[in-house]
Design an enzyme around this catalytic site. Structure first.
Site: not given
Length: 370
Positions: A25, A102, A303, A27, A185, A59
């Site tokens: 996911p 998500q 990565l 944003c 979060y 998200a």
């Protein structure tokens, strides 16, 4: 040549993926009042044609105040649900790729400006800001407006919002739900002693700090069809002394397993501005490896940009699935190129079959006609 593990099927319960590539996911900060826009058709549309095994929607906030920014996607209203349905209808017309979502709440890291405008937290009196909430009234950065500590009614409101958003996801026909308990979060804020300074049943001991995230998991699992998986994204460590650790992550993962969690997606960091992360290729893979012994499907991320690198992670048994994010933004046909490298095949839309290079005559599987 032996078949590359990256392109072997994988099952989470009865949920089957054509290969081990998961689009993480990401944003986009391009929603309007929580509603997806035509940007999401463009963005998710190209990813749905990439040949990956699974596409995960960014998200998605379960409450308006749970958005990271005012431009985040939400799934907390009929309008949000209708906008997402429109996007999904477009994707499904042209792609057979399974789609997950998500679900999350940003907690004290909410009410921020979009990244390309600085990303700083906005005050509650800003036209695009609001009062944040968290386990404790401890801001993420010195100088930020302190969040409001959630009381029992607040906990129930958030927990119910996760369940409500999950029911919307089920109505939309989404194939899986991932609960966001990472990157600093709200649910991660409950887990970490750096952000959770409560003295009630939801703070202090590890058992207490896990209590609310586990309650949220139970509410989501109950609200989603039993045959579809619920997974969790975790931060394996805060990268800060005295913070959340990989040993605690293992205990959390074991508790999730007993509750029917389908998979753990292992990331790290995001909770403290004091973090010191040794960033480099595969830097989070050792965290995934440390959770592997729990005995549930593990998704590695961080990565992972090279095809051989991804294949090696699977072959060494460090993870079962590979999640890619920025790499597929840069190269939306990353799975095509990986398949060509390994002599494997991926699904491609009929409209693109003419692009198959002559040196890879078996690269594309034709999408089944409607």
């Amino acid at each position: 040549m032996a078949r590359a593990k990256l392109f072997t099927p994988y099952s989470i319960g009865t949920f089957e993926l054509a290969n081990r590539i998961v689009i993480a996911p990401m944003c986009q900060y391009s929603a309007e009042n929580g509603c997806m826009t035509d940007w999401h058709i463009i963005h998710l549309g190209q990813l749905a044609l990439s040949g990956a095994g699974l596409l995960t929607i960014e998200a998605t906030a379960v409450l308006p105040e749970g958005r990271i920014t005012y431009a985040d996607v939400g799934l907390y209203s009929d309008e949000c649900e209708a906008a997402m349905r429109s996007v999904l209808n477009s994707l499904r017309r042209w792609s057979e790729m399974p789609i997950a979502i998500q679900l999350g709440h940003a907690g004290r890291k909410a009410s921020t400006e979009v990244p390309w405008r600085g990303g700083k937290q906005l005050a509650p009196d800003n036209v695009n800001g609001w009062q944040t909430e968290a386990p404790s009234a401890v801001p993420f950065n010195i100088g930020d407006n302190p969040p409001t500590a959630l009381d029992r009614n607040g906990l129930a409101r958030v927990r119910n919002a996760f369940a409500d958003a999950t029911r919307r996801a089920a109505r939309l026909g989404l194939d899986a739900v991932q609960i966001h308990a990472a990157h600093g979060y709200l649910l991660h804020q409950f887990l970490s002693p750096l952000s959770n300074q409560r003295d009630d049943d939801y703070g202090g001991s590890l058992e207490n700090r896990m209590r609310f995230p586990l309650e949220v998991f139970d509410s989501v699992r109950e609200a989603f069809p039993a045959e579809r998986p619920v997974t969790v994204r975790v931060s394996g460590t805060d990268w800060v002394d005295g913070g959340w650790t990989i040993e605690e992550t293992r205990v959390f993962a074991e508790a999730l397993k007993t509750r029917g969690c389908g998979a753990i997606h292992v990331s790290s960091g995001g909770l403290s501005s004091g973090q010191r992360i040794p960033v480099g290729p595969s830097y989070q893979v050792p965290l995934a490896r440390a959770i592997k012994s729990v005995g549930m499907p593990i998704v590695a991320v961080g990565l992972i940009t090279d095809y051989v690198q991804a294949e090696a992670i699977l072959n060494t048994g460090d993870a079962d699935l590979i999640a890619i994010a920025r790499a597929i933004l840069y190269d939306p046909h990353w799975p095509w190129h990986a398949a060509a490298h390994f002599g494997a095949a991926v699904k491609a839309p009929n409209q693109y079959l003419r692009s198959q290079p002559g040196q890879f005559p078996s690269l594309f599987e034709v999408r089944a006609d409607d």
